[in-house]
Design an enzyme around this catalytic site. Structure first.
Site, PDB file in Angstrom:
ATOM      1  N   ASP A 390       0.865  -1.167   0.000  1.00 28.29           N
ATOM      2  CA  ASP A 390       0.000   0.000   0.000  1.00 28.29           C
ATOM      3  C   ASP A 390       0.913   1.232   0.000  1.00 28.29           C
ATOM      4  O   ASP A 390       2.128   1.113   0.149  1.00 28.29           O
ATOM      5  CB  ASP A 390      -0.885  -0.033   1.247  1.00 28.29           C
ATOM      6  N   ASP A 672      -4.550   5.949  -5.498  1.00 26.81           N
ATOM      7  CA  ASP A 672      -4.202   7.218  -6.120  1.00 26.81           C
ATOM      8  C   ASP A 672      -4.558   7.272  -7.592  1.00 26.81           C
ATOM      9  O   ASP A 672      -4.655   6.247  -8.261  1.00 26.81           O
ATOM     10  CB  ASP A 672      -2.692   7.439  -6.026  1.00 26.81           C
ATOM     11  N   ARG A 812      -5.696   3.561  -8.485  1.00 19.03           N
ATOM     12  CA  ARG A 812      -7.158   3.555  -8.474  1.00 19.03           C
ATOM     13  C   ARG A 812      -7.724   2.149  -8.274  1.00 19.03           C
ATOM     14  O   ARG A 812      -8.712   1.774  -8.911  1.00 19.03           O
ATOM     15  CB  ARG A 812      -7.707   4.143  -9.772  1.00 19.03           C
TER      16      ARG A 812
END
Length: 1317
Positions: A390, A672, A812
């Site tokens: 992550d 992101d 995303r």
């Protein structure tokens, strides 16, 4: 415990203050039980669990066989003593664990709570609370069960809770009771309350609750905002009352405490296979000896029938052979090690404690130590090939700071001089001079924004008004002017704090009002509605009425979502703001757009009616609310955008660089947007300007995604042909419509057709070609493209394309997609995966991977609770893998090799003896030696080696990441190594049997008495065995401690002590029937010929091992051997006067290729950076972008130490290709040998095209070259002129020196960098 379980609930009905009614449904009590056993069930249940192990069941079967006198030549205690010992150790461990569970359960169940019974508040233990009871909670008390909040001492039925035990978040959250019950604050009124709740059955969803309250012929909708969950703590609220809805195991806290899926290591699976093979080998030996017995009884034994008849059950030679088979199964059972599993668990426990005790993995800032939350996966830490990470809170700090903003087309946040050049930030603005409520920790540097606020620019005022009103932050005022904000996300806290410092201070809130202080003036807004954030909306809005009566909607959210909902007159401002967003994304900042809309009274009244209807709906409530939100959030006016910085954690770029040199591929899976993901990739140095090309896949259809992947492969091929013309022929025909096979990074070439017409997709590329192009490309893929790429017909194509790249960033992505990516690699690659994250959105990924690591950060502890290992900083991952993981793998492999060796050396002596004792199932050793061999004489030395052994010191493990590769290739313990150990054990058994047999059969004592008796032979063989295996483990031990010395030589001493005691007159006088051979040990070991025989057997057993190891060290040394030798020579070189080569000129920096490189200055915009509790993927960014120096990525590579690893890696992937590829494969390509070393391909340093200065020392006579490499002086901020890097020695015959820019080597040493850096 035998109570019949009630049927599953479809809905729950709870009536207040009516226990008799509620008991009809047999709801669970509030007593929890996390323990597994009680006093009655412990023994049977625990034994049942232990006998699930095949080995334990096998030995129980052997014990039963030994009770049959016709087939047993060993006493029952030879099996039962080790079996009972193993079972007892495991039982004690299980009992201890369960005792602490009982202790914890009792502590919780006996907590006191105030329950309303008969109109009177009475103290009751938590375990006695029932569904339907009304409970009173006071400030700082834990919530006893899942409660419906009825009333509170705070106005409007509000109460504040902390949910740290549920989700780890320490910020306060607000809950509110229904208005109809909020006035029932008096116990007398609550005693008359008889409302009935109909709601969903028990579930584990912490963030939602759906139910309806029926009271006084009316019904009221219930949501999660009306619930207090077990495990929460009441804060800043004097008291409140709640109705118990779920109790005990039905509460959401207990529903979420399900066990994590049990994970097994590859060594575990291999070990089980090998044990089954050993069973089969044991049966084969038994069959061979049984056949021998049948032949002997028929040919020889028949001659003795007249005076030595068979025992009564035996009437023919075949039945005798049948019994002999079972007898030898009993005698040879020690070839299956009964203590193997318990020894493995002890070693793993020791390794876990080493992780817990590692002070270098302790974070003093958060006072958090590393924790091994499981003991079963330690050695797999040394075999990781893929890391899935992550970003927010894992690679970054998740501590947000307001950095820049764009308001009405003007950007603020950077200080510019007259020439327009960006100045270095020196002194932050002082807000305290005019704003007494300012946060002293807030830093901002642009004076122009403060001046815009002071002169009263309307757009600037409205911008900060939005930030002070549109949020769900809770404010706590400890003293006058001392505000403490409790935000659900760090982003919200940063934005509200920014508004506070610029004069728009959020002071407090009630359910219907928000109070702020705007430029010193207190203003109270009426809060008409909150349009809350969720992951689909990606925005949040509030509707407020100001004191003048004007109604306005304020909204903040992702620019992609919010721009679609702007009024058409905002087009020009939107373009300017979009340009500013691109600039912010270039700095890796988290962005957010801000807008507003004026509403008329009629518009509000019309919409609020529909909103209330949707809010009270009992079915499809969420969908109806979303539709209502969508309707009002239109035609908004753009105000500007915010940019928040989330800096990288300390040591992240260095950690990623070092792990990549260990041939570990790191994939970042983030929520992101693509632009921010690219920037964080550069900041983390996953992406570098030396890369050949960065491929971006963001197609919206299956065809477009497939085409983009195909073009990426073609570009790889084109670049490969350009760089290396020698491989052009091999590369022909690959690409185009042909998809990758499953052989990424592998060895020999797969068969493929040059003619595309004969090449039906999918087709595997040449693995050697994949290997040659790996490490120079990066792949960035968006979530919508990933959804197509993960479909069954394209997943292999995506996987192989991604694996050909050195860096992969998926942006995303949803939590489910994170887990699917991990599962894809697990399924198609024979590689160990590790997932690391810090939030609830990472839990599925952490549980899916072979190894899950949780970061204890700002997002709570859900990830930690689901993980196998946890710590507080990403940089600790390199130590976890390269030190603890590598050592654990090394120790476990050495332990297993020696364990199987010593057991075969011990057991096979019986096999050879069978051919000389008429296959009578007679044992060589006495039964006490057989019993004690594995549990006393040889257990502790091998445990010491398995716990403490090292090949190189921890610092060298970090300096030379290539040392990690043998674990990835599973080189140290595999089927081949197992058979080598078995062969050595069989060879040792041959020597230990035939040398004493040959010598003693003709030897005599000094008085002429022959030594060819059974006991002399048994003592001699046993003594030689113990000495040989002790010498062998001394040779195998690479790191000596006092414990190793004590256990090895102590075990030898223990053997001789027990041997002499067992043959002493003392035991003979006490147990004359058990100890028959009085004085045998003294007589045998008193003969010089016996000691000469033992010495001869020891030399013959050990000499070949020594010779083989010396030859291997000289002809084909492993990398660890080279590093150890390097360390010795370096120590000698340093003795006269510090480090050699200091002062040598720096090496030039490679100017990597510019082919297709993604420019850093392109138009990129960061993603939506605003997340609440429900958010699945907070968007992340980093600090300043930095170039990665060649020195930081240098690592060691030499021909002798790495080429053989590369060859094995190619073979491994070639096998993977042949096993998984459906197409036929051809002969291996000879070009595979031309592939560069992995260390070169995994380095981002680039090719060395500039001259470098080296100091080469020759150490005669071994021709060892020492290259002391300097960092380039051009790389400002990376290395000073005093920074020195030492490459390890290269053994004779490497064929090339290691240059400064492309040679692998240890990372730069911090203390050697000058202070001028």
């Amino acid at each position: 415990m035998f109570r019949k379980r009630p049927p599953p609930e479809e809905e729950r009905r709870v009536r207040a203050n009516d226990r008799e009614y509620n008991e009809k449904f047999q709801y669970a009590s509030n007593c929890i039980m996390t323990s597994k056993y009680n006093i009655i069930t412990f023994l049977p249940v625990n034994l049942f669990e232990q006998f699930q192990e095949v080995a334990n069941t096998y030995f129980l079967f052997l014990l039963i066989l030994q009770l049959i006198p016709q087939i047993s030549s060993l006493s029952w205690f030879t099996t039962i003593v080790p079996l009972v010992l193993v079972l007892s150790i495991t039982a004690v461990k299980d009992a201890t664990d369960d005792y602490f569970r009982h202790k914890s359960d009792n502590q919780v169940n006996n907590r006191q709570s105030q329950v309303l019974i008969g109109g009177i508040l009475q103290k009751e233990k938590w375990m006695n609370v029932r569904v339907g009871d009304i409970i009173k909670l006071e400030n700082k008390q834990f919530v006893a069960a899942d409660l419906l909040l009825l009333s509170s001492s705070e106005p409007h039925g509000l109460c504040y809770i902390e949910t740290a035990e549920l989700d780890g978040e320490t910020n306060m959250k607000v809950r509110q009771s229904l208005s109809v019950t909020s006035e029932l604050g008096d116990p007398n009124n609550l005693a008359q309350f008889d409302g009935e709740v109909v709601c969903e059955p028990p579930n584990n969803k912490l963030d939602r609750f759906c139910g309806t309250l029926y009271w006084k012929d009316c019904k009221y909708s219930l949501s999660n905002q009306n619930m207090l969950l077990r495990g929460c703590v009441l804060r800043n609220t004097e008291s409140c009352y709640g109705l118990v809805i779920f109790a005990g195991p039905d509460t959401k806290l207990m529903q979420n405490s399900g066990r994590t899926k049990f994970k097994r290591t590859s060594i575990d699976r291999l070990m089980n296979t090998l044990v089954l093979w050993i069973f089969g080998f044991l049966v084969c030996m038994g069959v061979i000896l049984a056949i021998g017995d049948a032949i002997w009884e028929k040919e020889v034994g028949a001659l003795f029938q007249s005076f030595l008849p068979w025992d009564p059950p035996v009437d023919n030679f075949l039945f005798s052979a049948f019994l002999s088979f079972w007898s030898y199964v009993i005698i040879l059972n020690t070839v299956v090690p009964i203590s193997l599993y318990v020894s493995v668990e002890v070693i793993r426990l020791g390794h876990s404690y080493f992780i817990n005790w590692d002070r270098r993995m302790f974070c003093s800032c958060s006072n958090t130590a590393a924790e091994a939350r499981t003991t079963t996966l330690n050695e797999e830490l040394g075999q990781v090939e893929y890391i899935f990470s992550d970003k927010t809170g894992t690679l970054t700090q998740n501590i947000m700071t307001f950095n820049k903003c764009s308001i009405n087309g003007h950007t603020y946040g950077e200080v510019m001089n007259i020439l327009g050049a960006q100045q270095k930030r020196v002194q932050p603005l002082d807000f305290s001079a005019w704003n007494p409520l300012a946060d002293r920790d807030f830093c901002f540097y642009d004076q122009s924004l403060l001046e815009a606020v002071m002169v009263g620019e309307p757009a600037v005022h409205e911008f900060f008004r939005v930030l002070s009103l549109c949020h769900t932050v809770m404010s706590e005022e400890k003293s006058e002017g001392e505000l403490l904000y409790k935000a659900q996300s760090p982003d919200e806290g940063a934005l509200v704090t920014a508004a506070r410092n610029f004069g728009f201070v959020f002071r407090s809130r009630t359910p219907g009002t928000v109070t702020t202080q705007e430029l010193g003036k207190a203003v109270t807004y009426t809060l008409l509605a909150i349009l809350d954030f969720n992951n689909i909306r990606k925005r949040m809005s509030v509707i407020v009425r100001n004191p003048e009566g004007r109604i306005r909607l304020y909204c903040k959210g992702a620019d992609t979502v919010l721009f679609e909902r702007l009024h058409s007159c905002n087009h020009e401002l939107m373009n300017i703001t979009s340009d500013h967003l691109n600039e912010y994304a270039g700095d890796g900042l988290r962005t957010l757009a801000v807008a507003y809309r004026d509403l008329s009274e009629e518009q509000w009244e019309e919409w609020s009616e529909r909103f209330r209807g949707a809010d009270k709906a009992t079915d499809c409530r969420d969908d109806r609310l979303a539709a209502a939100y969508e309707e009002i959030e239109q035609d908004m006016m753009l105000l500007g955008a915010t940019a928040i910085e989330d800096k990288l954690q300390e040591g992240v770029p260095e950690t990623i660089a070092i792990l990549s040199l260990a041939n570990i591929k790191i994939w970042v899976l983030t929520g992101d947007k693509q632009e921010t993901a690219v920037n964080i990739g550069y900041s983390c140095k996953m992406l570098t300007d030396d890369m050949t090309e960065i491929f971006i896949v963001n197609g919206h259809t299956v065809q477009s995604v497939r085409e983009e992947l195909r073009k990426a492969r073609e570009r790889m091929l084109e670049s490969t042909r350009t760089r290396d013309g020698g491989k052009e022929a091999e590369a022909q025909g690959w690409g185009g419509a042909c998809a990758f096979g499953n052989g990424c990074g592998g060895g020999g070439a797969a068969n493929w057709m040059p003619d595309e017409s004969k090449c039906p997709p999918p087709k595997a590329p040449p693995p050697s070609l994949l290997e040659s192009i790996s490490g120079e490309f990066a792949l960035i893929i968006s979530g919508h493209s990933l959804a197509h790429a993960l479909e069954a017909d394209m997943e292999r194509e995506f996987l192989e394309t991604a694996c050909a790249c050195r860096a992969v960033i998926c942006c995303r992505v949803t939590p489910l997609q994170k887990a699917l990516v991990v599962e894809l690699v697990k399924r198609h690659k024979k590689a160990v995966t590790l997932a690391i994250g810090d939030g609830a959105n990472d839990v599925s990924m952490i549980k899916t991977a072979h190894i899950g690591v949780g970061i204890s950060g700002q997002e709570g502890i859900q990830a930690v609770l689901a993980s196998d290992y946890s710590f507080s900083q990403f940089r600790f991952l390199q130590r976890l893998l390269l030190v603890h993981g590598r050592w654990s793998y090394l120790r476990m492999c050495r332990f297993l090799c020696y364990f199987f060796y010593k057991n075969f050396a011990f057991t096979m002596v019986h096999f050879w003896f069978g051919f000389f004792c008429g296959f009578s199932a007679q044992t060589v050793y006495d039964q006490y030696f057989i019993t004690l061999y594995n549990i006393v004489y040889t257990s502790l030395p091998v445990l010491a080696m398995g716990i403490f052994d090292q090949d190189v010191p921890e610092q060298r493990s970090l300096e030379y990441p290539k040392l990690y590769e043998p674990g990835q290739l599973n080189l140290l313990f595999n089927k081949r190594e197992f058979f080598i150990c078995i062969a050595q054990g069989i060879y040792t058994s041959v020597v230990l049997f035939f040398i004493p047999y040959g010598v003693l059969s003709h030897a005599t004592q000094s008085n002429g008495v022959p030594l060819a008796d059974y006991q002399t032979f048994a003592v001699t063989t046993a003594t030689a065995l113990v000495i040989v295996v002790s010498v062998q483990i001394a040779l195998d031990t690479g790191y000596w401690t006092a414990i190793n010395h004590f256990f090895i030589w102590g075990s030898l001493g223990t053997y001789f002590t027990i041997l002499f005691v067992m043959h002493s007159s003392i035991l003979f006088n006490i147990f004359p029937k058990q100890f028959h051979f009085l004085g045998s040990a003294h007589n045998t070991l008193g003969q010089p010929v016996v000691w000469l025989t033992i010495a001869l057997a020891t030399v013959i057993c050990i000499a070949p091992v020594l010779a083989f190891r010396f030859l291997k060290l000289d002809l084909k040394p492993q990398l660890s051997d080279t590093v150890r030798y390097t360390q010795l020579v370096l120590q000698k070189k340093r003795k006269p006067g510090g480090r050699a080569g200091r002062g040598v000129g720096g090496a030039g920096v490679a100017s990597g290729s510019t082919l297709g490189r993604l420019g850093r200055g392109g138009s990129r915009r960061s993603g939506y950076a605003f997340a609440h509790q429900e958010g699945f993927g907070e968007l992340i960014t980093s600090g300043k972008n930095m170039r990665l120096s060649s020195l930081a990525l240098a690592t060691f590579a030499s021909r002798h130490s790495s080429s053989w690893i590369d060859t094995l890696r190619r073979k491994k992937h070639a096998n993977s290709t042949s096993a998984q590829n459906t197409l036929p494969t051809g002969e291996d390509s000879t070009a595979s040998s031309q592939a560069p070393p992995l260390s070169t391909s995994s380095s981002a340093a680039g090719e060395a095209e500039q001259p470098s200065n080296e100091l080469v020392l020759t150490h005669s006579p071994d021709d060892i070259a020492l290259s002391v490499i300097r960092c380039s002086e051009r790389e400002v901020g990376k290395c000073s002129t005093a920074t020195v890097q030492e490459a390890p020695f290269v053994w004779k015959g490497t064929g090339a020196r290691i240059s400064g820019t492309n040679s692998p080597g240890p990372p730069p040493i911090a203390e050697e960098t000058s202070s001028g850096e």
